[in-house]
Design a protein around this motif. Structure first.
Motif, PDB file in Angstrom:
ATOM      1  N   VAL A 164       3.735  -8.923   1.739  1.00  0.00           N
ATOM      2  CA  VAL A 164       4.224  -7.904   0.805  1.00  0.00           C
ATOM      3  C   VAL A 164       3.227  -6.751   0.694  1.00  0.00           C
ATOM      4  O   VAL A 164       3.602  -5.574   0.669  1.00  0.00           O
ATOM      5  N   ALA A 165       1.930  -7.103   0.630  1.00  0.00           N
ATOM      6  CA  ALA A 165       0.898  -6.057   0.522  1.00  0.00           C
ATOM      7  C   ALA A 165       0.903  -5.153   1.746  1.00  0.00           C
ATOM      8  O   ALA A 165       0.730  -3.928   1.633  1.00  0.00           O
ATOM      9  N   GLU A 166       1.100  -5.739   2.914  1.00  0.00           N
ATOM     10  CA  GLU A 166       1.114  -4.949   4.140  1.00  0.00           C
ATOM     11  C   GLU A 166       2.326  -4.030   4.193  1.00  0.00           C
ATOM     12  O   GLU A 166       2.267  -2.918   4.732  1.00  0.00           O
ATOM     13  N   ALA A 167       3.444  -4.507   3.613  1.00  0.00           N
ATOM     14  CA  ALA A 167       4.681  -3.728   3.665  1.00  0.00           C
ATOM     15  C   ALA A 167       4.796  -2.717   2.531  1.00  0.00           C
ATOM     16  O   ALA A 167       5.271  -1.591   2.737  1.00  0.00           O
ATOM     17  N   TYR A 168       4.365  -3.110   1.305  1.00  0.00           N
ATOM     18  CA  TYR A 168       4.620  -2.269   0.135  1.00  0.00           C
ATOM     19  C   TYR A 168       3.375  -1.862  -0.648  1.00  0.00           C
ATOM     20  O   TYR A 168       3.479  -1.108  -1.608  1.00  0.00           O
ATOM     21  N   GLY A 169       2.209  -2.396  -0.281  1.00  0.00           N
ATOM     22  CA  GLY A 169       0.995  -2.053  -1.000  1.00  0.00           C
ATOM     23  C   GLY A 169       0.635  -3.085  -2.058  1.00  0.00           C
ATOM     24  O   GLY A 169       1.458  -3.921  -2.451  1.00  0.00           O
ATOM     25  N   TRP A 170      -0.611  -3.026  -2.539  1.00  0.00           N
ATOM     26  CA  TRP A 170      -1.106  -4.057  -3.444  1.00  0.00           C
ATOM     27  C   TRP A 170      -0.437  -4.025  -4.805  1.00  0.00           C
ATOM     28  O   TRP A 170      -0.275  -5.063  -5.451  1.00  0.00           O
ATOM     29  N   ARG A 171       0.010  -2.855  -5.264  1.00  0.00           N
ATOM     30  CA  ARG A 171       0.628  -2.783  -6.592  1.00  0.00           C
ATOM     31  C   ARG A 171       1.950  -3.546  -6.647  1.00  0.00           C
ATOM     32  O   ARG A 171       2.187  -4.338  -7.568  1.00  0.00           O
ATOM     33  N   TRP A 172       2.802  -3.340  -5.661  1.00  0.00           N
ATOM     34  CA  TRP A 172       4.086  -4.040  -5.644  1.00  0.00           C
ATOM     35  C   TRP A 172       3.904  -5.534  -5.390  1.00  0.00           C
ATOM     36  O   TRP A 172       4.765  -6.342  -5.747  1.00  0.00           O
ATOM     37  N   THR A 173       2.785  -5.911  -4.790  1.00  0.00           N
ATOM     38  CA  THR A 173       2.510  -7.336  -4.574  1.00  0.00           C
ATOM     39  C   THR A 173       2.430  -8.075  -5.899  1.00  0.00           C
ATOM     40  O   THR A 173       3.015  -9.159  -6.067  1.00  0.00           O
ATOM     41  N   PHE A 174       1.714  -7.494  -6.871  1.00  0.00           N
ATOM     42  CA  PHE A 174       1.624  -8.113  -8.190  1.00  0.00           C
ATOM     43  C   PHE A 174       2.991  -8.195  -8.859  1.00  0.00           C
ATOM     44  O   PHE A 174       3.335  -9.208  -9.481  1.00  0.00           O
ATOM     45  N   VAL A 175       3.784  -7.142  -8.745  1.00  0.00           N
ATOM     46  CA  VAL A 175       5.094  -7.102  -9.401  1.00  0.00           C
ATOM     47  C   VAL A 175       6.042  -8.131  -8.798  1.00  0.00           C
ATOM     48  O   VAL A 175       6.680  -8.921  -9.508  1.00  0.00           O
ATOM     49  N   ILE A 176       6.138  -8.136  -7.477  1.00  0.00           N
ATOM     50  CA  ILE A 176       7.097  -9.006  -6.785  1.00  0.00           C
ATOM     51  C   ILE A 176       6.749 -10.479  -6.949  1.00  0.00           C
ATOM     52  O   ILE A 176       7.639 -11.339  -7.079  1.00  0.00           O
ATOM     53  N   LEU A 177       5.459 -10.806  -6.971  1.00  0.00           N
ATOM     54  CA  LEU A 177       5.063 -12.205  -7.129  1.00  0.00           C
ATOM     55  C   LEU A 177       4.976 -12.631  -8.590  1.00  0.00           C
ATOM     56  O   LEU A 177       4.998 -13.830  -8.886  1.00  0.00           O
TER      57      LEU A 177
END
Length: 433
Positions: A164-177
């Protein structure tokens, strides 16, 4: 003392409860460790040092966990535990998602503090519920299944987090998980039933009033005088220091030392943790129960031996010049280390009164998180920064190695010492020495 026998009511349903609590534990660990896979991105965007990263990854989470852990455990000994778990899960998942909105070091620090506030109330009621759904002779294996969440959490955090981080960046990683944990909290609240408290505790102890919570200071004196409880808590705390050190620092170490991307590291670590952790947790619990049928001292003795065997694997994995060898040595040590967790958790729960279980679990978690998260990551980051001029990119490797050697040596001795306090006449159940 006569131990109540028989299976917990609910048959298959109790395994549904166990799986739900295991998934809760999974989100607990994933929300703590998702930062590990995005450390390099956060460090670059906010221009942070390894010491600051250690504070964000570990210390920030631990502050409120330490403050609220024991009160949450006390509440778990008299309140509805199902409700506590559901509310705590929803809260920490929401705060984890809010990490993605951080504007800098201090706002991210506040969000991480919020994760600690929520997670303080999740562990104690979870293990207390399981102890009232499974009899003493099957508790290590039940706790082993529960502890699988500690394996699946990093898998989710590393593999899914990296992709997710590679695709959308670290910020969206926190949101999606983070947000799915809120939904799981609602489902848990609606479908899990609160069991009768202390239903498998010795009958004669229940008749003496062991089913009523005692004042705080009386409970604390009781726990402090409980040799098995004190020793196994200390042993498991030192066991988890290197475990958390690897959980937080292994991903950035691989990225710094080898030519791999975030997504590749996430997939590699996720696969390694799943392949080694799931069988390690479950089989370790079954093996501890099997050995304890002959002599209950084998629970802590098994833990002492397994932890000692981890030491060479985890020392040399950080000295290897090959990514493949590093991962192979890591998984060997990981299988051995996680195999002790079902036995360790069951010893804590079996050694105390039913109305002390939440408090005992919170103290155990407090000790583990103080050493493993509160002090360990920041100390490793500080050592890495101080040794950087001498060892360059390997300074982080040597900082983790130093932590592994000291911690696992202490853990092995303390588990062996725990075995000296176990009363062999109580069969598979443990009692204060």
């Amino acid at each position: 003392m006569k131990i109540k026998s028989g299976s917990a009511s609910g048959g298959v349903y109790r395994y549904y409860v166990l799986v739900m609590l295991m998934l809760t534990f999974m989100f607990n660990i994933a929300d703590r460790l998702v930062m590990s896979i995005v450390i390099e991105d956060i460090k670059a965007e906010f221009v942070l040092s390894d010491t600051q990263i250690g504070l964000l990854a570990g210390t920030a989470f631990t502050v409120f966990y330490l403050i609220l852990g024991v009160p949450a455990g006390r509440l778990a000994d008299r309140a509805n535990r199902r409700t506590m778990v559901a509310v705590s899960l929803s809260l920490w998942s929401l705060m984890s998602a809010l990490c993605g909105a951080a504007l800098g070091f201090w706002t991210l620090l506040l969000a991480r503090l919020g994760v600690g506030v929520g997670e303080a109330g999740g562990g104690p009621p979870s293990v207390s519920i399981i102890t009232d759904y499974f009899a003493p002779h099957e508790l290590s294996r039940a706790m082993g299944i529960f502890a699988v969440g500690a394996v699946l959490g990093p898998v989710l955090g590393y593999a899914a987090g990296g992709l997710v981080a590679e695709a959308y960046g670290w910020r969206w990683t926190f949101v999606i998980l983070g947000l799915p944990g809120v939904l799981l909290g609602i489902i848990l609240y609606l479908t899990v039933r609160e069991p009768k408290r202390g239903r498998f505790y010795p009958q004669d102890a229940q008749k003496t009033g062991a089913d009523k919570q005692q004042p705080f200071m009386i409970t604390m004196r009781s726990l402090w005088s409980n040799s098995v409880f004190v020793r196994v808590v200390l042993a498991n705390s030192f066991t988890n220091i290197p475990s958390f050190a690897f959980a937080i620092w292994l991903a950035p170490t691989l990225i710094r030392n080898f030519d791999v991307t975030q997504g590749e590291v996430g997939v590699y670590l996720g696969a390694v943790l799943f392949a080694g952790g799931v069988p390690g947790m479950i089989l370790g619990g079954y093996l501890a129960d099997f050995l304890a049928r002959k002599n209950p001292r084998w629970r802590p003795y098994y833990c002492a031996l397994a932890v000692l065997m981890v030491l060479p694997f985890w020392t040399f994995c950080l000295l290897s010049a090959s990514l493949e060898m590093t991962l192979a040595l890591y998984i060997c040590g990981y299988v051995l280390l996680v195999s002790t967790q079902g036995a360790a958790i069951s010893m804590v729960q079996s050694a105390v009164l039913p109305t002390e279980r939440g408090t005992a679990s919170s103290i155990s978690s407090l000790s583990i998180n103080l050493l493993g998260y509160g002090i360990g990551p920041a100390l490793i980051g500080l050592m890495s920064d101080n040794w950087a001029d001498t060892y360059g990119s390997l300074s982080l490797n040597y900082a983790v190695i130093a932590t592994v050697v000291v911690s696992l040596t202490m853990a092995s001795f303390l588990f062996w010492w725990t075995g000296k306090a176990v009363n062999a006449e109580l069969g598979p159940a443990l009692a204060p020495a």
